[in-house]
Structures are given as C-alpha cells and as structure tokens.
Design a protein around this motif. Structure first.
Motif, PDB file in Angstrom:
ATOM      1  N   ILE A 103       0.881  -1.169   0.000  1.00  0.00           N
ATOM      2  CA  ILE A 103       0.000   0.000   0.000  1.00  0.00           C
ATOM      3  C   ILE A 103       0.918   1.218   0.000  1.00  0.00           C
ATOM      4  CG2 ILE A 103      -1.758   1.300   1.252  1.00  0.00           C
ATOM      5  CD1 ILE A 103      -2.658  -1.387   2.477  1.00  0.00           C
ATOM      6  N   ARG A 104       0.828   2.028  -1.068  1.00  0.00           N
ATOM      7  CA  ARG A 104       1.675   3.211  -1.187  1.00  0.00           C
ATOM      8  C   ARG A 104       0.882   4.462  -0.849  1.00  0.00           C
ATOM      9  NH1 ARG A 104       3.320   0.221  -5.862  1.00  0.00           N
ATOM     10  NH2 ARG A 104       5.426  -0.539  -5.535  1.00  0.00           N
ATOM     11  N   THR A 105       1.463   5.274   0.021  1.00  0.00           N
ATOM     12  CA  THR A 105       0.890   6.576   0.318  1.00  0.00           C
ATOM     13  C   THR A 105       1.907   7.610  -0.160  1.00  0.00           C
ATOM     14  OG1 THR A 105       1.855   6.728   2.527  1.00  0.00           O
ATOM     15  CG2 THR A 105      -0.296   5.644   2.354  1.00  0.00           C
ATOM     16  N   GLY A 106       1.639   8.869   0.053  1.00  0.00           N
ATOM     17  CA  GLY A 106       2.541   9.915  -0.403  1.00  0.00           C
ATOM     18  C   GLY A 106       3.925   9.847   0.206  1.00  0.00           C
ATOM     19  N   ASP A 107       4.035   9.377   1.455  1.00  0.00           N
ATOM     20  CA  ASP A 107       5.340   9.410   2.096  1.00  0.00           C
ATOM     21  C   ASP A 107       5.808   8.064   2.653  1.00  0.00           C
ATOM     22  OD1 ASP A 107       3.048  10.161   3.610  1.00  0.00           O
ATOM     23  OD2 ASP A 107       4.318  10.438   5.353  1.00  0.00           O
ATOM     24  N   GLU A 108       5.023   6.995   2.520  1.00  0.00           N
ATOM     25  CA  GLU A 108       5.481   5.698   3.000  1.00  0.00           C
ATOM     26  C   GLU A 108       4.809   4.565   2.239  1.00  0.00           C
ATOM     27  OE1 GLU A 108       4.503   5.179   7.130  1.00  0.00           O
ATOM     28  OE2 GLU A 108       2.367   5.111   6.746  1.00  0.00           O
ATOM     29  N   GLU A 109       5.360   3.375   2.424  1.00  0.00           N
ATOM     30  CA  GLU A 109       4.780   2.169   1.869  1.00  0.00           C
ATOM     31  C   GLU A 109       4.561   1.182   3.009  1.00  0.00           C
ATOM     32  OE1 GLU A 109       7.516   0.724  -1.091  1.00  0.00           O
ATOM     33  OE2 GLU A 109       6.872   2.223  -2.543  1.00  0.00           O
ATOM     34  N   LEU A 110       3.418   0.526   2.993  1.00  0.00           N
ATOM     35  CA  LEU A 110       3.121  -0.540   3.946  1.00  0.00           C
ATOM     36  C   LEU A 110       3.221  -1.845   3.167  1.00  0.00           C
ATOM     37  CD1 LEU A 110      -0.003   1.062   5.654  1.00  0.00           C
ATOM     38  CD2 LEU A 110       2.335   0.996   6.524  1.00  0.00           C
ATOM     39  N   VAL A 111       4.138  -2.712   3.568  1.00  0.00           N
ATOM     40  CA  VAL A 111       4.383  -3.950   2.844  1.00  0.00           C
ATOM     41  C   VAL A 111       3.973  -5.126   3.720  1.00  0.00           C
ATOM     42  CG1 VAL A 111       6.102  -5.363   1.665  1.00  0.00           C
ATOM     43  CG2 VAL A 111       6.322  -2.869   1.656  1.00  0.00           C
TER      44      VAL A 111
END
Length: 135
Positions: free
Chosen positions: A34-42
């Motif tokens: 899950i990509r957001t503007g400032d991080e990724e949740l893997v």
C-alpha cells in the motif's frame, strides 16, 4: 471475518450471507504493498479475503506490515535474512538494476533479460510495473 459472529453459528452466518448474495473467497497472496505519499506498507504473506456483494468487491488484508519510506528499494523475497549475497546473482549491472530483479521480471514474463532490464530501467526499478509493461 466477523470475530465470532456475536455468538452466531458460523454455518448459519454463511447461509445468511449466501442468501444475501455475498461471496467470500480466500486469496493466496504473496505480498501486498500500500503506497501513500510518504510511505509504503508492505505485507509479506498476508491473509487476504475478497468479498463480493451486490457487484462490489471488497478486500480484507490481515497481517503486520513493514513500513518503509516511499520510493525505498524493495527487498526481494527471501533476502534480508543476514546471509551473504555472494554467488546469488544479485549484483547490479552498470545501470544500477540488480541482476536478481532482471531475472525475476524475465521469468515472470518470459521476456529476454535485455527486455526485462529495459523495462526495469523505464520504471526506475519497479518490479510490478516492469512486469505489467511486458505482459
């Protein structure tokens, strides 16, 4: 999915969901990002369910994500366990694209390694995007 169903018999719950046209399917996912503007949740090896209700699909992801900064290089599956990369083919070519990434894209798409490397260069090393371009 419903945390015990409030004491409801699971068979009865499934029967009611079927009557309402709700279908639940377990998916065998290897990784969810899950990509957001400032991080990724893997999420590695998450439990994923797809629920179809009234023509709308809803996905439920269960697992503990690893958080990393947006744009940070992903670690290939099985890497990062402290073992040496010597002899694994993970060295980068002159273009900064790891050989392991080229091999993964080539295997997934049945493309040549040259085509896989070119797709990775065009996508700044994004494996999923490179695979999509070649499929």
């Amino acid at each position: 999915m419903f945390g015990g169903g409030g004491g409801m018999n699971p068979r009865k719950l499934n029967q009611m969901m079927e009557q309402m046209g709700i279908d639940i399917e377990e998916l065998d996912a290897e990784e969810i990002v899950i990509r957001t503007g400032d991080e990724e949740l893997v999420f590695d090896q998450p439990d994923v369910q797809r629920m179809d209700a009234q023509g709308q699909a809803t996905y439920t992801i269960t697992g503990e994500p690893e958080t990393r900064a947006a744009g940070e290089e992903a670690t290939p599956l099985g890497a990062g366990d402290g073992a040496s990369d010597a002899g694994t083919g993970s060295e980068s070519g002159g273009d900064g694209i790891p050989e392991a990434d080229v091999e993964i894209v080539a295997q997934r798409t049945d493309a040549s390694e040259d085509d896989a490397r070119e797709a990775l260069e065009e996508t700044d090393g994004d494996l999923a995007d490179a695979v999509s371009r070649l499929e």
